[in-house]
Design an enzyme around this catalytic site. Structure first.
Site, PDB file in Angstrom:
ATOM      1  N   ASP A 164      97.594  59.473  20.238  1.00  0.00           N
ATOM      2  CA  ASP A 164      98.532  58.667  19.459  1.00  0.00           C
ATOM      3  C   ASP A 164      99.645  58.137  20.372  1.00  0.00           C
ATOM      4  O   ASP A 164     100.150  58.857  21.239  1.00  0.00           O
ATOM      5  CB  ASP A 164      99.133  59.562  18.359  1.00  0.00           C
ATOM      6  N   GLU A 200      95.469  55.258  21.846  1.00  0.00           N
ATOM      7  CA  GLU A 200      95.985  54.225  20.954  1.00  0.00           C
ATOM      8  C   GLU A 200      96.973  53.344  21.726  1.00  0.00           C
ATOM      9  O   GLU A 200      98.117  53.727  21.958  1.00  0.00           O
ATOM     10  CB  GLU A 200      96.693  54.831  19.733  1.00  0.00           C
TER      11      GLU A 200
HETATM   12  C1  ARE Z   1     108.451  57.128   9.849  1.00  0.00           C
HETATM   13  C2  ARE Z   1     109.274  56.113   9.068  1.00  0.00           C
HETATM   14  C3  ARE Z   1     110.367  55.513   9.947  1.00  0.00           C
HETATM   15  C4  ARE Z   1     111.212  56.624  10.548  1.00  0.00           C
HETATM   16  C5  ARE Z   1     110.298  57.593  11.304  1.00  0.00           C
HETATM   17  C6  ARE Z   1     111.051  58.769  11.910  1.00  0.00           C
HETATM   18  O1  ARE Z   1     108.404  55.084   8.592  1.00  0.00           O
HETATM   19  O2  ARE Z   1     111.165  54.644   9.166  1.00  0.00           O
HETATM   20  O3  ARE Z   1     112.159  56.089  11.427  1.00  0.00           O
HETATM   21  O4  ARE Z   1     109.305  58.099  10.416  1.00  0.00           O
HETATM   22  O5  ARE Z   1     111.463  59.644  10.926  1.00  0.00           O
HETATM   23  C7  ARE Z   1     103.525  56.551  11.521  1.00  0.00           C
HETATM   24  C8  ARE Z   1     104.122  55.449  10.667  1.00  0.00           C
HETATM   25  C9  ARE Z   1     105.620  55.302  10.902  1.00  0.00           C
HETATM   26  C10 ARE Z   1     106.287  56.653  10.712  1.00  0.00           C
HETATM   27  C11 ARE Z   1     105.690  57.592  11.751  1.00  0.00           C
HETATM   28  C12 ARE Z   1     106.292  58.980  11.728  1.00  0.00           C
HETATM   29  O6  ARE Z   1     103.466  54.226  10.966  1.00  0.00           O
HETATM   30  O7  ARE Z   1     106.136  54.378   9.945  1.00  0.00           O
HETATM   31  O8  ARE Z   1     107.688  56.517  10.889  1.00  0.00           O
HETATM   32  O9  ARE Z   1     104.271  57.737  11.446  1.00  0.00           O
HETATM   33  O10 ARE Z   1     106.189  59.540  10.480  1.00  0.00           O
HETATM   34  C13 ARE Z   1     104.031  51.037  17.353  1.00  0.00           C
HETATM   35  C14 ARE Z   1     103.420  52.049  18.331  1.00  0.00           C
HETATM   36  C15 ARE Z   1     102.144  52.681  17.804  1.00  0.00           C
HETATM   37  C16 ARE Z   1     102.340  53.236  16.389  1.00  0.00           C
HETATM   38  C17 ARE Z   1     102.840  52.095  15.513  1.00  0.00           C
HETATM   39  C18 ARE Z   1     103.082  52.552  14.085  1.00  0.00           C
HETATM   40  O11 ARE Z   1     103.173  51.418  19.596  1.00  0.00           O
HETATM   41  O12 ARE Z   1     101.786  53.732  18.688  1.00  0.00           O
HETATM   42  O13 ARE Z   1     104.083  51.582  16.043  1.00  0.00           O
HETATM   43  N1  ARE Z   1     101.105  53.853  15.864  1.00  0.00           N
HETATM   44  C19 ARE Z   1     100.931  55.332  15.884  1.00  0.00           C
HETATM   45  C20 ARE Z   1     100.249  55.846  14.640  1.00  0.00           C
HETATM   46  C21 ARE Z   1     101.174  55.727  13.447  1.00  0.00           C
HETATM   47  C22 ARE Z   1     102.376  56.634  13.652  1.00  0.00           C
HETATM   48  C23 ARE Z   1     102.805  56.737  15.049  1.00  0.00           C
HETATM   49  C24 ARE Z   1     102.155  56.097  16.090  1.00  0.00           C
HETATM   50  C25 ARE Z   1     103.890  57.692  15.360  1.00  0.00           C
HETATM   51  O14 ARE Z   1      99.032  55.194  14.444  1.00  0.00           O
HETATM   52  O15 ARE Z   1     100.531  56.051  12.237  1.00  0.00           O
HETATM   53  O16 ARE Z   1     103.479  56.126  12.879  1.00  0.00           O
HETATM   54  O17 ARE Z   1     103.249  58.952  15.586  1.00  0.00           O
HETATM   55  C26 ARE Z   1     103.898  45.767  17.950  1.00  0.00           C
HETATM   56  C27 ARE Z   1     103.656  46.645  19.172  1.00  0.00           C
HETATM   57  C28 ARE Z   1     103.074  47.987  18.789  1.00  0.00           C
HETATM   58  C29 ARE Z   1     103.907  48.645  17.708  1.00  0.00           C
HETATM   59  C30 ARE Z   1     104.018  47.698  16.507  1.00  0.00           C
HETATM   60  C31 ARE Z   1     104.856  48.276  15.396  1.00  0.00           C
HETATM   61  O18 ARE Z   1     102.637  45.373  17.432  1.00  0.00           O
HETATM   62  O19 ARE Z   1     102.752  46.006  20.055  1.00  0.00           O
HETATM   63  O20 ARE Z   1     103.024  48.823  19.920  1.00  0.00           O
HETATM   64  O21 ARE Z   1     103.236  49.857  17.300  1.00  0.00           O
HETATM   65  O22 ARE Z   1     104.601  46.475  16.934  1.00  0.00           O
HETATM   66  O23 ARE Z   1     106.144  48.563  15.858  1.00  0.00           O
END
Ligand code: ARE
Ligand code: CA
Length: 482
Positions: free
Chosen positions: A193, A230
Site C-alpha cells: 500500500d 500500489e
Molecule cells: C482517511 C480519511 C481522511 C483522513 C485520514 C487520516 O478519509 O480524511 O485524513 O483517514 O485519518 C484510504 C482512504 C483514505 C483514508 C485512508 C486512511 O482512501 O480516504 O483517509 O484509507 O483511513 C493517494 C496515494 C495512494 C492512496 C490514495 C487513497 O498515493 O497510495 O491516495 N491509496 C492507498 C489505499 C487507500 C488508503 C491508503 C492508501 C492509505 O488504496 O485505500 O486510503 O493507507 C493522485 C495521486 C495519487 C493519490 C491520489 C489521491 O491521483 O497520483 O498518488 O493517491 O491523487 O490523493
C-alpha cells in the site's frame, strides 16, 4: 518478486474486500478452488483503529495501530486456518501490507484488538513505535507536492497518517518481522500500500530481507514472495512507476481507465488490437491489472470514470477483455454494495461484519455483490486458464466496436458494443464441433444452457451477438465447460 506462484494451470486473483477469514476459507473450498481461481488479495490482517465516529468505514483498515493479526476479519488462528485451507484448495493468499504509516489524528484511540495509541506522542506501544520511528519534522502532503517534490511525497504524511521512517533500522526490522510472520504462515505475497510514498531504496532492503515462501504450503523451494506495489502513475508527476518496476510488480492504473473508457464508448474497440505497452502500459510481466479497485470504484485514489458492478453490462465486457487478453497479471474486484462511499461492509449493531449468504444461483446476498461469482466473470477465469501460454491471433474487427480474436488454438471471444447486431462468419481457431458459449450459459452434458456455436472443419463459425442481448460478449474454448 514477479511470480505469483499460482498452482499449475491457474491465473487470476480476486480481491475479497473486507471478507472474514472463515468465510474466505469456505469460499476457497466451495467455489474458488473448484473454479480455477489462482489467488485472493485479503484486506489488511493487522490490527487497525476502530473508527466508530464514522460508523466503522471501510478505510479504517488502512490505519494500522499494531501488527497483531486481529481485525474485524478475524484473529491469527482464523487467518492461519484460512491460509492452510486455501492453499490446500490450490488458491494462494496475498496480503495488503500497510507499511508506510500508522493511524493518527482521531479522537478515538482503541484498535480492533484493544491496543491503544497516543498520537500526540507518536506512541504505539503494541508494536512498539515511538517518535524516533517517524519522519521528522512532521509535515502533510498537499496536492501540489505530487508534481514537484518526491521528498515531501515520501517523507510527509499521507492524509495525516503518521509517516514511518523506513530508513530506520528499527522500523525496517518491525516491518520485515510482520511480513515474515505472514510468509511463515503460508501467504504467497503482498500488495504494498502507498508504495509511491516510500523510497524505492528502502523498499528494496525490506523485500530482500523477506523469507522464501513456506514449502510446507506447496511452494517450490527458494520461491520469493510475489510483490505488487500500489503506485498510481497516470503520468505528469515527479515520481514514476519506473522507479518501482526494477524492484517488483506495479499496479497499472491506466489499464482500467482505458478499458473503462473504451467500453463506455469513449474509444473504439478496434484500437485494442495493439493493447499493451503500445498504449503506454507497463511491460506485461511487471503489470498487476484490474478494471476497478476498492478506491476508484468509490471515487478514492485516482478516481476517474471507472466501470464498476453498478454498470454491469459494460463492466462484464471490460472484465472479459481483461481476462481474455494475455497482457498482465489480472485481479478481479469483489465488492459489497454501497451508496455512501465511506460506508464499511454489512455489519450488525456491535460492528461485526455480516457474512455473505450464498444463493442457489451462485450469487451472494446480505449486501455482498460477489462479482467473482457472476457466471460471465468466473467462466472467463476458466477461459484464461485454458488459454494460458498462448497469444492473440486472428484478430477481427468491423472498423468500429465489434471485435473478435483467438487465443492460439484454445479459445475464441467476440464483443459487440455497437447498436446493431454482430453477425459474421469468423475464424475461431478451434477444432470442428459444437461449443457452448460460456457467457450466456454453460455446458450441461450434451447440450448448452445458453447459446451454442457450430465450428466447421475450417475452424470458422457463424457468430451472432444481438445489440439487445443481455451481454455483449460471446466466448468459447476447449475446456470442459464450453
Ligand atoms: C482517511 C480519511 C481522511 C483522513 C485520514 C487520516 O478519509 O480524511 O485524513 O483517514 O485519518 C484510504 C482512504 C483514505 C483514508 C485512508 C486512511 O482512501 O480516504 O483517509 O484509507 O483511513 C493517494 C496515494 C495512494 C492512496 C490514495 C487513497 O498515493 O497510495 O491516495 N491509496 C492507498 C489505499 C487507500 C488508503 C491508503 C492508501 C492509505 O488504496 O485505500 O486510503 O493507507 C493522485 C495521486 C495519487 C493519490 C491520489 C489521491 O491521483 O497520483 O498518488 O493517491 O491523487 O490523493
Ligand atoms: Ca512515507
Amino acid at each position: 518478486y514477479f511470480n505469483p506462484h499460482y498452482a499449475p494451470g491457474r491465473t487470476t486473483m480476486v480481491h475479497l474486500f473486507e471478507w472474514k477469514w472463515d468465510d474466505i476459507a469456505a469460499e476457497c473450498e466451495r467455489f474458488l478452488g473448484p473454479n480455477g481461481f489462482g489467488g485472493i488479495q485479503v484486506s489488511p490482517p493487522n490490527e487497525n483503529l476502530a473508527i466508530w465516529s464514522h460508523n466503522r468505514p471501510w478505510w479504517e483498515r488502512y490505519q494500522p495501530i499494531s501488527y497483531r493479526l486481529l481485525t474485524r476479519s478475524g484473529n491469527e488462528q482464523q487467518f492461519a486456518n484460512m491460509v492452510r485451507r486455501c492453499n490446500d484448495a490450490g488458491v494462494r493468499i496475498y496480503v495488503d501490507a500497510i507499511i508506510n504509516h500508522m493511524t493518527g489524528t482521531w479522537s478515538e484511540n482503541v484498535g480492533t484488538g484493544g491496543s491503544t495509541a497516543n498520537f500526540g506522542e507518536w506512541h504505539y506501544p503494541s508494536v512498539p513505535y515511538g517518535r524516533n520511528d517517524f519522519n521528522w519534522p512532521h509535515c502533510v502532503i498537499s496536492g501540489n507536492d505530487y508534481g514537484c517534490c518526491p521528498d515531501r511525497v515520501r517523507n510527509c504524511e499521507l492524509s495525516g497518517l503518521k509517516d514511518l521512517n523506513q530508513g530506520s533500522e528499527y522500523v525496517r526490522s518491525m516491518i520485515v518481522g510482520y511480513m515474515n510472520s505472514l510468509i511463515d504462515i503460508g501467504v504467497a505475497g503482498f500488495r504494498i500500500d502507498a508504495a509511491k510514498h516510500m523510497w524505492p531504496s528502502d523498499l528494496r532492503v525490506i523485500y530482500d530481507r523477506l523469507h522464501n515462501l513456506n514449502t510446507d504450503h506447496g511452494f517450490p523451494s527458494g520461491a520469493r514472495p510475489y510483490i505488487y506495489q500500489e503506485v498510481i502513475d497516470l503520468g505528469g508527476e515527479a515520481m514514476s512507476r519506473d522507479e518501482y518496476t526494477p524492484l517488483a510488480a506495479v499496479t497499472e492504473f491506466k489499464f482500467g481507465m482505458e478499458l473503462s473508457r473504451a467500453f463506455q464508448g469513449g474509444n473504439q474497440l478496434r484500437w485494442l488490437v495493439n493493447w499493451g505497452p503500445q498504449w503506454g502500459l507497463l511491460a506485461s510481466d511487471v503489470s498487476l491489472t484490474f478494471i476497478d479497485n476498492h478506491d476508484n470504484q468509490r471515487g478514492h485514489g485516482a478516481g476517474g470514470s471507472i466501470l464498476t458492478y453498478k454498470q454491469a453490462r459494460q463492466y462484464k465486457a471490460a472484465v472479459a477483455f481483461m481476462l481474455a487478453h494475455p497482457y498482465g497479471e489480472p485481479q478481479l474486484m469483489s465488492s459489497f454494495d454501497f451508496v455512501n462511499t465511506e460506508a464499511g461492509p454489512p455489519m450488525d449493531s456491535s460492528g461485526n461484519i455480516i457474512s455473505p449468504s450464498i444463493n442457489s444461483d451462485n450469487t451472494c446476498g446480505n449486501g455482498w455483490i460477489c462479482e467473482h461469482r457472476w457466471r460471465q466473470i468466473y467462466q472467463m477465469v476458466q477461459f484464461r486458464n485454458v488459454a494460458l501460454g498462448t497469444g492473440v491471433n486472428d484478430w477481427w474487427d468491423n472498423g468500429g466496436n465489434q471485435i473478435a480474436f483467438c487465443r492460439g488454438g484454445q479459445a475464441f471471444i467476440a464483443f459487440n458494443n455497437e447498436y446493431w447486431t454482430l453477425n459474421q462468419n469468423l475464424q475461431t481457431c478451434l477444432p470442428a464441433g459444437t461449443y457452448c458459449d460460456i457467457i450466456s450459459g454453460t455446458r450441461n452434458g450434451n447440450s448448452c444452457t445458453g447459446k451454442s456455436v457450430q465450428v466447421g472443419n475450417d475452424g470458422r463459425a457463424t457468430i451472432i451477438i444481438g445489440s439487445d442481448e443481455y451481454d455483449m460478449i460471446l466466448a468459447i474454448h476447449r475446456g470442459p465447460q464450453s
